[in-house]
Design a protein around this motif. Structure first.
Motif, short mmCIF file in Angstrom:
data_model
loop_
_atom_site.label_atom_id
_atom_site.label_comp_id
_atom_site.label_asym_id
_atom_site.label_seq_id
_atom_site.Cartn_x
_atom_site.Cartn_y
_atom_site.Cartn_z
N HIS A 9 -32.06 27.38 -32.22
CA HIS A 9 -31.99 27.12 -30.78
C HIS A 9 -33.44 26.72 -30.46
O HIS A 9 -33.45 25.97 -29.34
CB HIS A 9 -31.49 28.19 -29.92
CG HIS A 9 -30.23 28.44 -30.04
ND1 HIS A 9 -29.14 27.53 -29.74
CD2 HIS A 9 -29.57 29.61 -30.74
CE1 HIS A 9 -27.96 28.30 -30.01
NE2 HIS A 9 -28.20 29.50 -30.78
N THR A 10 -34.60 27.02 -31.11
CA THR A 10 -35.80 26.53 -30.50
C THR A 10 -36.20 25.17 -31.53
O THR A 10 -37.20 24.60 -31.02
CB THR A 10 -36.92 27.69 -30.91
OG1 THR A 10 -36.69 27.88 -32.33
CG2 THR A 10 -36.54 28.48 -29.99
N GLN A 11 -35.50 24.84 -32.45
CA GLN A 11 -35.89 23.73 -33.19
C GLN A 11 -35.02 22.40 -32.74
O GLN A 11 -34.00 22.45 -32.75
CB GLN A 11 -35.64 23.96 -34.71
CG GLN A 11 -35.93 22.88 -35.63
CD GLN A 11 -35.51 23.16 -36.89
OE1 GLN A 11 -34.79 24.16 -37.21
NE2 GLN A 11 -35.88 22.27 -37.92
N PRO A 12 -36.00 21.35 -32.53
CA PRO A 12 -35.03 20.25 -31.92
C PRO A 12 -34.28 19.53 -33.15
O PRO A 12 -34.76 19.58 -34.39
CB PRO A 12 -36.24 19.23 -31.49
CG PRO A 12 -37.31 19.75 -32.22
CD PRO A 12 -37.04 21.03 -32.26
N SER A 13 -33.34 18.74 -32.81
CA SER A 13 -32.38 18.18 -33.91
C SER A 13 -33.22 17.14 -34.41
O SER A 13 -34.19 16.37 -33.54
CB SER A 13 -31.14 17.77 -33.10
OG SER A 13 -31.17 16.97 -32.29
N LEU A 14 -32.92 16.50 -35.51
CA LEU A 14 -33.73 15.38 -36.00
C LEU A 14 -33.36 14.17 -35.17
O LEU A 14 -33.94 13.09 -35.30
CB LEU A 14 -33.24 15.26 -37.47
CG LEU A 14 -33.70 16.44 -38.49
CD1 LEU A 14 -33.15 16.05 -39.79
CD2 LEU A 14 -35.23 16.56 -38.39
N THR A 15 -32.01 14.19 -34.81
CA THR A 15 -31.78 12.74 -34.05
C THR A 15 -31.69 12.77 -32.63
O THR A 15 -31.44 11.64 -31.95
CB THR A 15 -30.11 12.48 -34.54
OG1 THR A 15 -29.13 13.36 -34.17
CG2 THR A 15 -30.38 12.09 -35.97
N GLY A 16 -31.97 14.01 -32.10
CA GLY A 16 -31.74 14.18 -30.63
C GLY A 16 -30.45 14.44 -30.05
O GLY A 16 -30.26 14.63 -28.73
N ASP A 17 -29.27 14.26 -30.89
CA ASP A 17 -28.00 14.22 -30.24
C ASP A 17 -27.67 15.59 -29.70
O ASP A 17 -27.00 15.59 -28.66
CB ASP A 17 -27.04 13.80 -31.46
CG ASP A 17 -26.92 14.73 -32.69
OD1 ASP A 17 -27.84 15.42 -32.95
OD2 ASP A 17 -25.84 14.83 -33.17
N TYR A 18 -28.11 16.75 -30.42
CA TYR A 18 -27.91 18.15 -29.74
C TYR A 18 -28.41 18.13 -28.25
O TYR A 18 -27.65 18.58 -27.32
CB TYR A 18 -28.31 19.24 -30.65
CG TYR A 18 -27.53 19.03 -31.85
CD1 TYR A 18 -26.13 19.49 -31.90
CD2 TYR A 18 -28.11 18.53 -33.21
CE1 TYR A 18 -25.48 19.39 -33.09
CE2 TYR A 18 -27.24 18.43 -34.25
CZ TYR A 18 -26.22 18.96 -34.37
OH TYR A 18 -25.42 18.79 -35.31
N GLU A 19 -29.62 17.37 -28.13
CA GLU A 19 -30.23 17.77 -26.83
C GLU A 19 -29.51 16.76 -25.86
O GLU A 19 -29.28 17.27 -24.59
CB GLU A 19 -31.73 17.29 -26.99
CG GLU A 19 -32.47 18.15 -27.73
CD GLU A 19 -32.30 18.17 -29.35
OE1 GLU A 19 -33.32 18.91 -29.95
OE2 GLU A 19 -31.82 17.16 -29.83
N HIS A 20 -29.06 15.77 -26.07
CA HIS A 20 -28.51 14.87 -25.32
C HIS A 20 -27.18 15.36 -24.98
O HIS A 20 -26.55 15.16 -23.94
CB HIS A 20 -28.22 13.31 -25.84
CG HIS A 20 -29.43 12.64 -25.73
ND1 HIS A 20 -29.73 11.88 -24.67
CD2 HIS A 20 -30.30 12.13 -26.68
CE1 HIS A 20 -30.87 11.24 -24.83
NE2 HIS A 20 -31.15 11.43 -26.07
N ARG A 21 -26.41 16.10 -26.03
CA ARG A 21 -25.10 16.81 -25.69
C ARG A 21 -25.28 18.06 -24.63
O ARG A 21 -24.60 18.03 -23.65
CB ARG A 21 -24.30 17.15 -26.96
CG ARG A 21 -23.16 17.57 -26.96
CD ARG A 21 -22.63 17.92 -28.18
NE ARG A 21 -20.97 18.48 -27.92
CZ ARG A 21 -20.47 19.24 -28.50
NH1 ARG A 21 -21.38 20.39 -29.16
NH2 ARG A 21 -19.14 19.59 -28.22
N ALA A 22 -26.37 18.61 -25.06
CA ALA A 22 -26.44 19.68 -24.06
C ALA A 22 -26.77 19.20 -22.56
O ALA A 22 -26.31 19.94 -21.65
CB ALA A 22 -27.73 20.50 -24.58
N ARG A 23 -27.55 18.26 -22.48
CA ARG A 23 -27.63 17.46 -21.01
C ARG A 23 -26.40 17.16 -20.54
O ARG A 23 -26.40 17.17 -19.52
CB ARG A 23 -28.89 16.42 -21.34
CG ARG A 23 -29.02 15.85 -19.99
CD ARG A 23 -29.89 14.42 -20.09
NE ARG A 23 -31.30 14.86 -21.00
CZ ARG A 23 -31.67 14.08 -22.09
NH1 ARG A 23 -31.17 13.07 -22.40
NH2 ARG A 23 -32.82 14.48 -22.89
#
Length: 114
Positions: A9-23
């Motif tokens: 949960h503290t490691q960012p995803s390689l593509t940023g898709d998980y962060e965009h999905r959470a947003r």
């Protein structure tokens, strides 16, 4: 194994898709459906791109992204309401677009389709 299953949960995803999905989920929960749709569409584009480009995504990842978009529309109940939100956000700044989306919303309501 899927990246989402073993990602910290503290490691960012390689593509940023998980962060965009959470947003997108946060925006949806706040009732900001247009922003949520934009976030989920971004996730979909990332995942479709990575079907053939490392780091690879799976067809399941793409299907989940499509489902997230459908869930936003279902949560908002009606495509016409989404179009109304677009009109409100335009705030008469672009009158041709306001007229276009107002007409499309009316068409969706008159046809009774979502």
């Amino acid at each position: 194994m899927q990246q989402e299953n073993n990602m910290s949960h503290t490691q960012p995803s390689l593509t940023g898709d998980y962060e965009h999905r959470a947003r997108g989920f946060a925006q949806k929960e706040c009732g900001d459906y247009i922003s949520a749709l934009l976030s989920f569409r971004h996730v979909l584009r990332i995942r479709e791109h990575h079907l053939e480009t490392p780091p690879f995504s799976s067809l399941r990842d793409v299907a989940i992204a499509h489902n997230d978009i459908a869930d936003v529309l279902n949560a908002h109940n009606d495509v016409a309401d989404v179009l109304d939100d677009i009109v409100i956000r335009l705030n008469s700044a672009n009158e041709p677009l306001v007229q276009k989306y107002t007409a499309e919303a009316a068409d969706h309501r008159s046809l009774g389709r979502n």
